[in-house]
Design an enzyme around this catalytic site. Structure first.
Site, PDB file in Angstrom:
ATOM      1  N   HIS A   1       0.109   0.764  10.065  1.00  0.00           N
ATOM      2  CA  HIS A   1      -1.330   1.424   9.848  1.00  0.00           C
ATOM      3  C   HIS A   1      -2.045   1.755  10.872  1.00  0.00           C
ATOM      4  O   HIS A   1      -3.144   1.680  10.934  1.00  0.00           O
ATOM      5  CB  HIS A   1      -1.857   0.429   8.786  1.00  0.00           C
ATOM      6  CG  HIS A   1      -0.957   0.033   7.718  1.00  0.00           C
ATOM      7  ND1 HIS A   1      -0.189  -1.242   7.916  1.00  0.00           N
ATOM      8  CD2 HIS A   1      -0.840   0.391   6.395  1.00  0.00           C
ATOM      9  CE1 HIS A   1       0.585  -1.419   6.800  1.00  0.00           C
ATOM     10  NE2 HIS A   1       0.355  -0.520   5.947  1.00  0.00           N
TER      11      HIS A   1
ATOM     12  N   ASP B 297      -1.408  -8.619   1.175  1.00  0.00           N
ATOM     13  CA  ASP B 297      -0.177  -8.523   0.141  1.00  0.00           C
ATOM     14  C   ASP B 297       0.148 -10.312  -0.180  1.00  0.00           C
ATOM     15  O   ASP B 297       0.542 -10.628  -1.125  1.00  0.00           O
ATOM     16  CB  ASP B 297       0.918  -8.012   0.842  1.00  0.00           C
ATOM     17  CG  ASP B 297       1.041  -6.490   0.683  1.00  0.00           C
ATOM     18  OD1 ASP B 297       0.433  -5.858  -0.156  1.00  0.00           O
ATOM     19  OD2 ASP B 297       1.115  -5.981   1.873  1.00  0.00           O
TER      20      ASP B 297
ATOM     21  N   GLY C  20       0.817  -1.097  -0.127  1.00  0.00           N
ATOM     22  CA  GLY C  20      -0.044  -0.012  -0.067  1.00  0.00           C
ATOM     23  C   GLY C  20       0.831   1.248  -0.118  1.00  0.00           C
ATOM     24  O   GLY C  20       2.007   1.308   0.702  1.00  0.00           O
ATOM     25  N   SER C  21       0.417   2.377  -0.645  1.00  0.00           N
ATOM     26  CA  SER C  21       1.094   3.737  -0.638  1.00  0.00           C
ATOM     27  C   SER C  21       1.178   4.094   0.756  1.00  0.00           C
ATOM     28  O   SER C  21       0.095   3.759   1.660  1.00  0.00           O
ATOM     29  CB  SER C  21       0.774   4.533  -1.622  1.00  0.00           C
ATOM     30  OG  SER C  21       1.036   3.929  -3.130  1.00  0.00           O
ATOM     31  N   GLY C  22       1.657   5.335   0.994  1.00  0.00           N
ATOM     32  CA  GLY C  22       1.623   6.191   2.195  1.00  0.00           C
ATOM     33  C   GLY C  22       2.826   5.948   3.054  1.00  0.00           C
ATOM     34  O   GLY C  22       2.731   6.503   4.403  1.00  0.00           O
ATOM     35  N   HIS C  23       3.707   5.133   2.771  1.00  0.00           N
ATOM     36  CA  HIS C  23       5.053   5.015   3.466  1.00  0.00           C
ATOM     37  C   HIS C  23       6.358   5.618   2.910  1.00  0.00           C
ATOM     38  O   HIS C  23       7.434   5.206   3.290  1.00  0.00           O
ATOM     39  CB  HIS C  23       5.296   3.498   3.768  1.00  0.00           C
ATOM     40  CG  HIS C  23       4.140   2.568   4.209  1.00  0.00           C
ATOM     41  ND1 HIS C  23       3.650   3.020   5.548  1.00  0.00           N
ATOM     42  CD2 HIS C  23       3.241   1.729   3.684  1.00  0.00           C
ATOM     43  CE1 HIS C  23       2.635   2.009   5.625  1.00  0.00           C
ATOM     44  NE2 HIS C  23       2.424   1.087   4.616  1.00  0.00           N
TER      45      HIS C  23
END
Lengths: 335, 214
Positions: free
Chosen positions: A219, A110, A54-57
């Site tokens: 998260h 994932d 997932g993006s955001g890291h």
């Protein structure tokens, strides 16, 4: 929400578009707009290194694309696993004919999406293997390591796997080195404030004023407990008290130390934490071989930090010291 | 014996697409209370892509389910893409060779679909997931079948168990997935996956009954 955004649903797309332009010397686009590759990938005769999530890291995951690092990345929505198609396309983009190593973190989505992509890739006769990072100690007790999530330790896994591949390692050698890397790595996070996915518009968890959450996930997954705020030295002690006995790290060990901010914590505070961590390690006779302090693996604007320790042997040391060039880590050969 | 043809059964997939499209906002709203708020968006994306693909490649129930499964697995990320992908794939495979589908064939397909989800998920009944809808629904269907009830009656039993099962998540505390972060605070809101699963099973039951009546 106070954010520099245009359209909440286009956050990932706009970021990737910009990333490709800003770092055109290092990365390039593929036919799949959510798959970004190292400019020179696929490299003929080298094991392809793939990751995704997932993006955001930021700078993870695309920030670790580069020379002697990761060859292709699948970029999901914010905090949401990329679909199988993206992992599949990333593997194809990284395929230099010597096999593909997918090195990713242990999350339900994932795991499922990578395994479905692998079925397709193997049906086509491609040689694909995985290493699943599980360095987050508080996410499951000792003895249940396979249930632990992957956090900032993934960076050291990519660093080692990427170096091994660049040195000419076979797929089995790359997989073995990356597995050894993560098996010798332990991490733990402490959260001070939550983060907001722009499309949702509000934080999906809270940490009360004056409190911090020990062992929080990347998260906002629940930690071990919520306690009153403490001086950095005590926080460092708490982290070391969980991480050090878990491996265990003992006197005489040589380690890589990685302290990453979770997004909105000033780097100055990360250095204060590092100072307390290095003091504790010194007292225990654990020698620091290399240190990384900064925003290496974040969670949007969460405040807090993760501490990661990796126990080194000669092979891991050689890989960690190997030259590399990426947005997240650039290293010159140590002399 | 109540049966419908695999060929006519493609109408079930058409109806499923409509049902998900109609409930897009509702599913996202529920998900937004205790999750990411993207469940409806993602489901709608997958089922709408399937519509476009079916317009190009129309077929029977099993081939349509196969297309739906492929799109959910390959194009929709997170956990729901693979879970529902495996679900519809198992139904497609189970019905592939059947020209006509009766209570027995449908029962076997549903059983295979539930097994497929269990094979990739560690969730159990009571964890506040789509399994809280799915498992009681299958059990009710199989019970009606064992008692010698008609296909229509078995579908009715499945539908009501699905509704009850979905409602049961209202009073549960999430054990897996992102909502588990909220602990006690996840109580009082139905699970988004259990809700989409309820919509899917209700739609399958209603459309199948309609096919049996024609």
């Amino acid at each position: 929400m106070r954010k520099f955004i245009n359209d909440p649903s286009l956050v990932v797309d706009e970021m990737l578009e910009a990333f490709l332009i800003a770092h055109s010397d290092l990365v390039s686009a593929t036919d799949n707009e959510r798959v970004i590759k190292y400019k020179k990938a696929p490299i003929e005769g080298k094991v392809g290194i793939v990751t995704g999530g997932g993006s955001g890291h930021k700078p993870a995951f695309v920030g670790y694309l580069g020379r002697n690092m990761v060859d292709a990345v699948a970029c999901g929505e914010l905090f949401s696993s990329p679909p199988a198609q993206m992992f599949y396309d990333a593997a194809k983009a990284a395929n230099g004919g010597k096999g593909i190593a997918i090195l990713y973190g242990n999350y339900a989505g994932d795991n499922m999406n990578v395994s479905m992509a692998m079925e397709e890739l193997r049906d086509e006769g491609l040689e694909v293997k995985t290493v699943v990072a599980n360095d987050d100690v508080p996410s499951a007790p000792k003895g249940e390591e396979s249930r632990r999530r992957g956090v900032a330790g993934e960076i050291l896994m990519w660093k080692v796997g990427g170096a091994k591949a660049a040195m000419g390692g076979s797929l089995d050698e790359v997989i073995a080195a990356a597995q050894k890397a993560i098996d010798n790595t332990r991490s733990m996070g402490v959260g001070l404030s939550p983060c907001t996915i722009p499309e949702v518009g509000h934080p999906n968890f809270t940490i009360a004023e004056g409190k911090m959450e020990i062992g929080i996930g990347h998260h906002g997954e629940p930690g071990i407990n919520v306690v009153d705020l403490e001086p950095a030295a005590k926080v460092a002690q708490r982290m070391c008290d969980v991480i050090i006995p878990d491996l265990p790290f003992t006197s005489g060990d040589e380690v890589a130390v990685l302290i990453s901010g979770l997004g909105s914590t000033p780097v100055i505070e990360l250095y204060i934490l590092f100072n307390d961590v290095q003091r504790i390690l010194k007292e225990k006779g654990i020698k620091i071989h290399i240190s990384y302090v900064g925003n290496y693996f974040t969670s949007l604007e969460m405040a807090g930090a993760t501490l990661t320790l990796m126990k080194l042997d000669e092979e891991l040391k050689t890989c960690i010291d190997f030259e590399c060039d990426s947005v997240g880590i650039t290293q010159f050969q140590r002399t | 014996m109540e049966k419908f043809t695999n060929k006519a059964g493609s109408a079930i997939v058409d109806q499923l697409i409509l049902a998900i499209q109609e409930n897009k906002q509702y599913l996202s709203d529920i998900d937004g209370l205790i999750g990411d708020g993207d469940h409806g968006i993602n489901m709608n994306k997958g089922f709408t892509l399937c519509r476009a693909e079916l317009d190009k490649n129309p077929g029977n129930l099993s081939s349509s389910m196969n297309i739906l499964a492929k799109i959910l697995m390959m194009k929709i990320g997170g956990s729901m893409g693979p879970l529902y992908g495996k679900f519809f794939k198992a139904i497609a495979v189970a019905l592939e060779e059947e020209e006509e589908i009766g209570i027995k064939e449908m029962g076997a397909a549903l059983k295979a679909a539930v097994d497929a989800i269990a094979s990739i998920s560690s969730a159990k009944v009571g964890d506040k997931t789509l399994l809280d809808t799915l498992i009681p629904a299958l059990t009710a269907y199989e019970k009606a079948q064992a008692e010698g009830k008609s296909f229509t009656e078995a579908l009715e039993a499945m539908k009501f168990a699905a509704i009850e099962g979905c409602d049961s998540t209202l009073d549960m505390v999430a054990k897996v997935g992102r909502a588990s972060r909220l602990g006690e605070r996840s109580r009082g809101v139905p699970d988004a996956g259990a809700t989409s699963c309820r919509i899917i099973l209700e739609t399958v039951a209603d459309k199948t009954k309609e096919l049996l009546n024609n």
